[in-house]
Design a protein around this motif. Structure first.
Motif, PDB file in Angstrom:
ATOM      1  N   VAL A   1       0.877  -1.173   0.000  1.00 53.34           N
ATOM      2  CA  VAL A   1       0.000   0.000   0.000  1.00 53.34           C
ATOM      3  C   VAL A   1       0.912   1.220   0.000  1.00 53.34           C
ATOM      4  O   VAL A   1       1.793   1.337   0.853  1.00 53.34           O
ATOM      5  CB  VAL A   1      -0.930   0.038   1.225  1.00 53.34           C
ATOM      6  CG1 VAL A   1      -1.744   1.329   1.227  1.00 53.34           C
ATOM      7  CG2 VAL A   1      -1.857  -1.174   1.225  1.00 53.34           C
ATOM      8  N   THR A   2       0.720   2.092  -0.970  1.00 53.33           N
ATOM      9  CA  THR A   2       1.557   3.278  -1.081  1.00 53.33           C
ATOM     10  C   THR A   2       0.708   4.540  -1.093  1.00 53.33           C
ATOM     11  O   THR A   2      -0.285   4.618  -1.821  1.00 53.33           O
ATOM     12  CB  THR A   2       2.413   3.233  -2.363  1.00 53.33           C
ATOM     13  OG1 THR A   2       3.382   2.192  -2.249  1.00 53.33           O
ATOM     14  CG2 THR A   2       3.145   4.555  -2.585  1.00 53.33           C
ATOM     15  N   ILE A   3       1.112   5.497  -0.280  1.00 55.79           N
ATOM     16  CA  ILE A   3       0.492   6.813  -0.310  1.00 55.79           C
ATOM     17  C   ILE A   3       1.462   7.756  -0.999  1.00 55.79           C
ATOM     18  O   ILE A   3       2.634   7.845  -0.616  1.00 55.79           O
ATOM     19  CB  ILE A   3       0.179   7.320   1.104  1.00 55.79           C
ATOM     20  CG1 ILE A   3      -0.916   6.452   1.740  1.00 55.79           C
ATOM     21  CG2 ILE A   3      -0.261   8.786   1.069  1.00 55.79           C
ATOM     22  CD1 ILE A   3      -1.235   6.822   3.169  1.00 55.79           C
ATOM     23  N   VAL A   4       0.976   8.427  -2.016  1.00 52.21           N
ATOM     24  CA  VAL A   4       1.793   9.383  -2.764  1.00 52.21           C
ATOM     25  C   VAL A   4       1.160  10.762  -2.611  1.00 52.21           C
ATOM     26  O   VAL A   4      -0.053  10.914  -2.759  1.00 52.21           O
ATOM     27  CB  VAL A   4       1.874   9.010  -4.260  1.00 52.21           C
ATOM     28  CG1 VAL A   4       2.695  10.043  -5.021  1.00 52.21           C
ATOM     29  CG2 VAL A   4       2.471   7.627  -4.438  1.00 52.21           C
ATOM     30  N   VAL A   5       1.968  11.748  -2.308  1.00 52.24           N
ATOM     31  CA  VAL A   5       1.497  13.132  -2.180  1.00 52.24           C
ATOM     32  C   VAL A   5       2.230  13.979  -3.200  1.00 52.24           C
ATOM     33  O   VAL A   5       3.464  13.978  -3.262  1.00 52.24           O
ATOM     34  CB  VAL A   5       1.721  13.665  -0.752  1.00 52.24           C
ATOM     35  CG1 VAL A   5       1.463  15.166  -0.682  1.00 52.24           C
ATOM     36  CG2 VAL A   5       0.819  12.935   0.233  1.00 52.24           C
ATOM     37  N   LEU A   6       1.457  14.710  -4.010  1.00 48.08           N
ATOM     38  CA  LEU A   6       2.005  15.481  -5.115  1.00 48.08           C
ATOM     39  C   LEU A   6       1.499  16.920  -5.064  1.00 48.08           C
ATOM     40  O   LEU A   6       0.317  17.151  -4.814  1.00 48.08           O
ATOM     41  CB  LEU A   6       1.572  14.859  -6.446  1.00 48.08           C
ATOM     42  CG  LEU A   6       1.800  13.348  -6.558  1.00 48.08           C
ATOM     43  CD1 LEU A   6       0.562  12.672  -7.084  1.00 48.08           C
ATOM     44  CD2 LEU A   6       2.973  13.062  -7.454  1.00 48.08           C
ATOM     45  N   PRO A   7       2.360  17.900  -5.310  1.00 51.37           N
ATOM     46  CA  PRO A   7       1.918  19.299  -5.327  1.00 51.37           C
ATOM     47  C   PRO A   7       0.891  19.517  -6.435  1.00 51.37           C
ATOM     48  O   PRO A   7       1.136  19.187  -7.601  1.00 51.37           O
ATOM     49  CB  PRO A   7       3.206  20.076  -5.603  1.00 51.37           C
ATOM     50  CG  PRO A   7       4.310  19.142  -5.198  1.00 51.37           C
ATOM     51  CD  PRO A   7       3.812  17.775  -5.536  1.00 51.37           C
ATOM     52  N   GLY A   8      -0.264  20.066  -6.077  1.00 49.94           N
ATOM     53  CA  GLY A   8      -1.348  20.208  -7.036  1.00 49.94           C
ATOM     54  C   GLY A   8      -1.040  21.097  -8.222  1.00 49.94           C
ATOM     55  O   GLY A   8      -1.624  20.923  -9.295  1.00 49.94           O
ATOM     56  N   HIS A   9      -0.099  22.052  -8.077  1.00 48.35           N
ATOM     57  CA  HIS A   9       0.194  22.957  -9.186  1.00 48.35           C
ATOM     58  C   HIS A   9       1.154  22.348 -10.202  1.00 48.35           C
ATOM     59  O   HIS A   9       1.408  22.949 -11.249  1.00 48.35           O
ATOM     60  CB  HIS A   9       0.769  24.284  -8.663  1.00 48.35           C
ATOM     61  CG  HIS A   9       2.105  24.164  -8.018  1.00 48.35           C
ATOM     62  ND1 HIS A   9       2.340  23.340  -6.930  1.00 48.35           N
ATOM     63  CD2 HIS A   9       3.305  24.767  -8.305  1.00 48.35           C
ATOM     64  CE1 HIS A   9       3.604  23.450  -6.581  1.00 48.35           C
ATOM     65  NE2 HIS A   9       4.209  24.292  -7.388  1.00 48.35           N
ATOM     66  N   LEU A  10       1.676  21.147  -9.911  1.00 48.94           N
ATOM     67  CA  LEU A  10       2.626  20.517 -10.822  1.00 48.94           C
ATOM     68  C   LEU A  10       2.036  19.340 -11.591  1.00 48.94           C
ATOM     69  O   LEU A  10       2.634  18.883 -12.562  1.00 48.94           O
ATOM     70  CB  LEU A  10       3.856  20.017 -10.042  1.00 48.94           C
ATOM     71  CG  LEU A  10       4.713  21.055  -9.315  1.00 48.94           C
ATOM     72  CD1 LEU A  10       5.852  20.367  -8.598  1.00 48.94           C
ATOM     73  CD2 LEU A  10       5.234  22.107 -10.285  1.00 48.94           C
ATOM     74  N   TYR A  11       0.881  18.841 -11.151  1.00 51.73           N
ATOM     75  CA  TYR A  11       0.372  17.581 -11.676  1.00 51.73           C
ATOM     76  C   TYR A  11      -1.050  17.656 -12.193  1.00 51.73           C
ATOM     77  O   TYR A  11      -1.845  18.484 -11.773  1.00 51.73           O
ATOM     78  CB  TYR A  11       0.411  16.501 -10.586  1.00 51.73           C
ATOM     79  CG  TYR A  11       1.787  15.973 -10.288  1.00 51.73           C
ATOM     80  CD1 TYR A  11       2.269  14.843 -10.949  1.00 51.73           C
ATOM     81  CD2 TYR A  11       2.603  16.585  -9.371  1.00 51.73           C
ATOM     82  CE1 TYR A  11       3.530  14.359 -10.679  1.00 51.73           C
ATOM     83  CE2 TYR A  11       3.870  16.116  -9.093  1.00 51.73           C
ATOM     84  CZ  TYR A  11       4.332  14.984  -9.762  1.00 51.73           C
ATOM     85  OH  TYR A  11       5.583  14.509  -9.490  1.00 51.73           O
ATOM     86  N   GLU A  12      -1.355  16.718 -13.086  1.00 50.70           N
ATOM     87  CA  GLU A  12      -2.722  16.442 -13.471  1.00 50.70           C
ATOM     88  C   GLU A  12      -2.875  14.915 -13.528  1.00 50.70           C
ATOM     89  O   GLU A  12      -1.882  14.190 -13.683  1.00 50.70           O
ATOM     90  CB  GLU A  12      -3.085  17.060 -14.826  1.00 50.70           C
ATOM     91  CG  GLU A  12      -2.284  16.525 -15.986  1.00 50.70           C
ATOM     92  CD  GLU A  12      -2.626  17.203 -17.293  1.00 50.70           C
ATOM     93  OE1 GLU A  12      -2.284  16.645 -18.349  1.00 50.70           O
ATOM     94  OE2 GLU A  12      -3.233  18.295 -17.255  1.00 50.70           O
ATOM     95  N   VAL A  13      -4.104  14.425 -13.366  1.00 50.28           N
ATOM     96  CA  VAL A  13      -4.355  12.983 -13.385  1.00 50.28           C
ATOM     97  C   VAL A  13      -4.897  12.607 -14.752  1.00 50.28           C
ATOM     98  O   VAL A  13      -5.800  13.256 -15.276  1.00 50.28           O
ATOM     99  CB  VAL A  13      -5.373  12.594 -12.297  1.00 50.28           C
ATOM    100  CG1 VAL A  13      -5.612  11.090 -12.309  1.00 50.28           C
ATOM    101  CG2 VAL A  13      -4.863  13.026 -10.931  1.00 50.28           C
ATOM    102  N   SER A  14      -4.318  11.568 -15.363  1.00 52.25           N
ATOM    103  CA  SER A  14      -4.728  11.139 -16.688  1.00 52.25           C
ATOM    104  C   SER A  14      -5.286   9.716 -16.625  1.00 52.25           C
ATOM    105  O   SER A  14      -4.658   8.821 -16.050  1.00 52.25           O
ATOM    106  CB  SER A  14      -3.529  11.189 -17.652  1.00 52.25           C
ATOM    107  OG  SER A  14      -3.856  10.650 -18.903  1.00 52.25           O
TER     108      SER A  14
END
Length: 243
Positions: free
Chosen positions: A225-238
């Motif tokens: 189980v992995t939790i990943v946290v990403l800065p919202g201004h750098l990413y989009e979900v595809s």
């Protein structure tokens, strides 16, 4: 079907954010939609202040928000321009390609831990081996991850060693008889914790994307189980779905 009349309409709450945040949000949306392509020069601050009926300081604050997020850049004597930048895409099928994205990881922590409640529920046991990492793209801090593995089989393996794993965790899991077969992602958005904001150098007001990934092996056994946290201004979900 019953239609709601005038009295049944839902009241829409007014946007109570500061004007600078509203201007930044509107401009950000135009940039992301391609209406303001890279290299575009923004209207003068006095003109925008008049259009929005705000002070020039308010527009300057909006531009500072977008500069901090990497959307704008200023050229002395010329004006404010849209920067050449693109967001990372999180694919639901394939994760990051370390070669293409030129990323590197820093190991922040490794060890046997008491699993948080949501992790323990997914793993089916309370003890886990944790690998906590920071990912960088060039000099930019772009991801924090916490990967948990069932202690019943992960203790004493390379998963519990504070060093890089040749071939990655999938190779170790496969060697242990638990090949990865599928994963399920839960994606949500929330404000960053203090640790996340500091480690990822997240600008004020920016939320993070939280990815909760459950990886299954044979017979639907959860092996990671992995939790990943990403800065919202750098990413989009595809997402890609074939019918």
């Amino acid at each position: 079907m019953r239609h709601r009349g005038e009295r049944g309409r839902r009241t829409v709450k007014r946007d109570t954010r500061p004007q600078s945040e509203k201007i930044a949000a509107a401009t950000r949306a135009q940039i992301m939609a391609g209406l303001l392509p890279p290299g575009s020069k923004l209207p003068s601050i006095p003109r925008l202040a008049a259009e929005w009926e705000v002070s020039t300081a308010t527009v300057q604050n909006a531009w500072q928000i977008l500069r901090t997020e990497g959307y704008l850049e200023s050229e002395t004597g010329k004006g404010v321009f849209v920067r050449e930048r693109s967001q990372f895409a999180i694919s639901s099928v394939a994760y990051f390609d370390p070669v293409e994205r030129e990323v590197r990881y820093e190991i922040l922590d490794v060890g046997e831990v008491e699993a948080p409640a949501d992790i323990a529920a997914a793993l089916g046991e309370e003890r886990a081996v944790l690998r906590h990492r920071l990912m960088l793209h060039g000099d930019e801090r772009v991801e924090l991850s916490w990967s948990y593995y069932p202690a019943t089989f992960a203790v004493g393996t390379p998963l519990g060693e504070r060093k890089r794993i040749r071939g990655g965790a999938p190779r170790v899991l496969d060697d242990l008889g638990y090949p990865e077969r599928r994963f399920v992602d839960r994606v949500s958005v929330r404000p960053p914790t203090t640790e996340e904001a500091e480690l990822l150098e997240i600008p004020a007001g920016v939320h993070v994307i939280r990815q909760f990934r459950t990886i299954y092996s044979n017979d639907e056994k959860v092996v990671e189980v992995t939790i990943v946290v990403l800065p919202g201004h750098l990413y989009e979900v595809s997402y890609s779905v074939n019918f």
